[in-house]
Write a protein that holds these residues in place. Structure first.
Motif, short mmCIF file in Angstrom:
data_model
loop_
_atom_site.label_atom_id
_atom_site.label_comp_id
_atom_site.label_asym_id
_atom_site.label_seq_id
_atom_site.Cartn_x
_atom_site.Cartn_y
_atom_site.Cartn_z
N ILE A 78 0.86 -1.18 0.00
CA ILE A 78 0.00 0.00 0.00
C ILE A 78 0.90 1.23 0.00
CG2 ILE A 78 -1.75 1.31 1.26
CD1 ILE A 78 -2.72 -1.35 2.41
N THR A 80 1.20 5.23 0.14
CA THR A 80 0.49 6.46 0.51
C THR A 80 1.20 7.65 -0.11
OG1 THR A 80 -0.19 5.48 2.62
CG2 THR A 80 -0.34 7.87 2.43
N ASP A 85 -4.21 6.45 -0.23
CA ASP A 85 -3.59 5.12 -0.27
C ASP A 85 -3.84 4.47 -1.62
OD1 ASP A 85 -2.76 5.40 2.34
OD2 ASP A 85 -4.43 4.26 3.18
N ASN A 87 -3.09 0.84 -4.03
CA ASN A 87 -2.66 -0.56 -4.07
C ASN A 87 -1.60 -0.72 -5.14
OD1 ASN A 87 -4.43 -1.74 -2.10
ND2 ASN A 87 -6.12 -1.47 -3.54
N SER A 105 -6.26 3.79 -6.34
CA SER A 105 -6.40 4.04 -4.91
C SER A 105 -7.24 2.95 -4.26
CB SER A 105 -7.03 5.41 -4.67
OG SER A 105 -8.34 5.45 -5.20
N ARG A 142 3.75 0.64 2.79
CA ARG A 142 3.42 -0.33 3.82
C ARG A 142 3.18 -1.69 3.16
NH1 ARG A 142 -0.18 3.60 4.73
NH2 ARG A 142 -2.00 2.23 4.63
#
Length: 457
Positions: A78, A80, A85, A87, A105, A142
């Motif tokens: 993920i 940001t 956010d 993918n 997103s 992340r």
């Protein structure tokens, strides 16, 4: 007598099975007595593929690439950007804002990618497309990591397969033996009783982490207090399993004291012996008394090039741990989960300061070095910041850092520690130090060129 499959005994269409799946190691280890379709190829669909996919981040970070493909494993992340956010499935962070890659997103409302590619979309127009400079925005990556894979049936079947095929290969088992029925049933049909357990003793984790190389796999066989033959499997230095291979030592299997480490640079370090008593005798006989002066005598290795001695010492001095103090459990406890999580964090941080990791980082960012690196003032990717800082201090050293060992010395002196925790606070300080130097771009490029010239050792 013809060789047969160690799982079913058939003598036709045998193949060379990768004992550890090819996508999980750089070091090849083969068992030649596994039938090609039912008990080699099919294992991939049964359980190996699931584990490989869920460990993609680990193998990617450790620079492990399957020989069957040219690319590193891709993993879900993920990203940001600003307050949104996205993918992304990536094999490298350089894929995020290069080439033609587009990211949607998480809420499905936005699409991020190269402006020229976005404008090619049929519905794109001046009202719904805007241009941003990602170099001036805060970007965070992340990666969701599903720890349950380490306690899954797929993982248990895979480590059982590794332990069984390894033990058979080391003992030159040439066909099916009935005494292995429980482990064969567990691997092939996920039944057969208690075969795989999780090692929960923190002392064992510390022992392996201090003994084997970063990112290695290690396998060790022993005879337990109940007379069963077992194989301990230390996977990447992250999780440790105990595989019960058979209920007692078998007449046809001579070696029950076995050890092998498979390193990231594809080296094998191994030894074998019949039992613990013989290993102790052979270890002692590997040394000879030598007069070192002043009436003192020291035991010196007869063969100073023997790399197995420290592993044999580890086995001999810690046999009681293997014999009865592994603290085997069937289900994960919070203590074991914490151990595994800490090992993953340490492993991912260590990958930043290996010659493999540095060379890969330089290769993936080379285009940007040629164009001139611009650090994102709002960047929060701690590992990338640390990697850029390594290039920065190498470039600053004016040729004094000539190899990876020189770099380790400088890092140890600078951070006053053998281990480094790349915390938010440290990352911010390193980031600010680089940005405050007007020549940081040139210094990082200089450092990148130096690393490119280094040789693997």
């Amino acid at each position: 007598m013809k060789n047969g499959c160690i799982y079913c005994g058939v003598t036709e269409d045998l193949s060379k099975s990768d004992i550890i799946p090819d996508a999980l190691t750089n070091a090849k280890m083969i068992n030649p007595n596994v039938c090609r379709i039912k008990h080699n190829n099919d294992f991939s669909d049964m359980f190996e593929a699931e584990v490989i996919q869920k460990l993609a981040l680990i193998t990617n970070e450790l620079d492990i690439k399957s020989s069957k493909g040219k690319n590193y494993a891709s993993y879900e992340s993920i990203i940001t950007v600003g307050d949104t956010d996205y993918n992304a499935k990536i094999t490298s962070e350089t894929e995020l804002f290069g080439g033609k890659k587009k990211m949607r997103s998480v809420d499905g409302k936005y699409l991020l990618g190269p402006i020229d590619e976005i404008k090619k979309i049929k519905a794109a127009n001046d009202t719904n497309v805007s241009e941003i400079d990602v170099n001036q925005m805060e970007i965070e990556k992340r990666v969701p990591l599903d720890l349950s894979v380490f306690f899954s049936m797929a993982m248990y079947r895979m480590v059982a397969k590794i332990g069984f095929e390894w033990y058979c290969a080391k003992n030159k088992v040439m066909s099916k033996i009935d005494d292995f029925t429980p482990i064969i049933d567990f691997i092939t049909r996920s039944n057969g009783g208690k075969v795989v357990s999780i090692v929960s003793n923190p002392e064992i984790y510390a022992l392996f982490n201090n003994m084997v190389n970063y990112g290695s796999h290690a396998l060790l066989s022993y005879v337990s207090k109940d007379n069963s033959v077992n194989v301990i499997i230390n996977l990447f230095g992250i999780a440790i399993y105990n595989v019960r291979v058979c209920d007692k030592p078998l007449d046809g299997c001579k070696y029950n004291v076995l050890f092998q480490e498979l390193t990231l640079d594809a080296k094998h370090i191994c030894f074998s012996d019949t039992d613990i008593e013989n290993l102790q005798e052979h270890f002692i006989n590997s040394f000879e008394p030598t007069n070192i002066g002043d009436g003192l005598t020291a035991m010196i290795p007869k063969d100073m090039t023997d790399k197995t001695l420290k592993y044999k010492l580890m086995y001999v001095t810690n046999y009681e741990l293997f014999f009865e103090k592994l603290n085997l459990i069937d289900e994960p406890t919070q203590e074991v989960i914490t151990l595994i999580l800490n090992n993953i964090q340490s492993l991912l941080q260590e990958s930043a300061i290996t010659i493999r990791g540095l060379k890969r980082f330089v290769k993936e960012h080379w285009k940007h070095f040629e164009q001139g690196i611009r650090l994102n003032p709002k960047g929060t990717n701690k590992k990338s910041i640390f990697m850029f800082y390594m290039l920065f201090i190498i470039g600053q050293s004016n040729g004094k850092i000539k190899n990876i060992h020189d770099l380790y010395t400088v890092i140890k002196d600078k951070f006053s520690s053998d281990t480094i925790n790349i915390s938010d606070e440290m990352s911010n300080k390193l980031h600010e130090e680089m940005l405050s130097n007007e020549s940081h771009s040139e210094l990082m490029t200089k450092g990148a060129k130096i690393i490119e010239s280094w040789s693997f050792e």
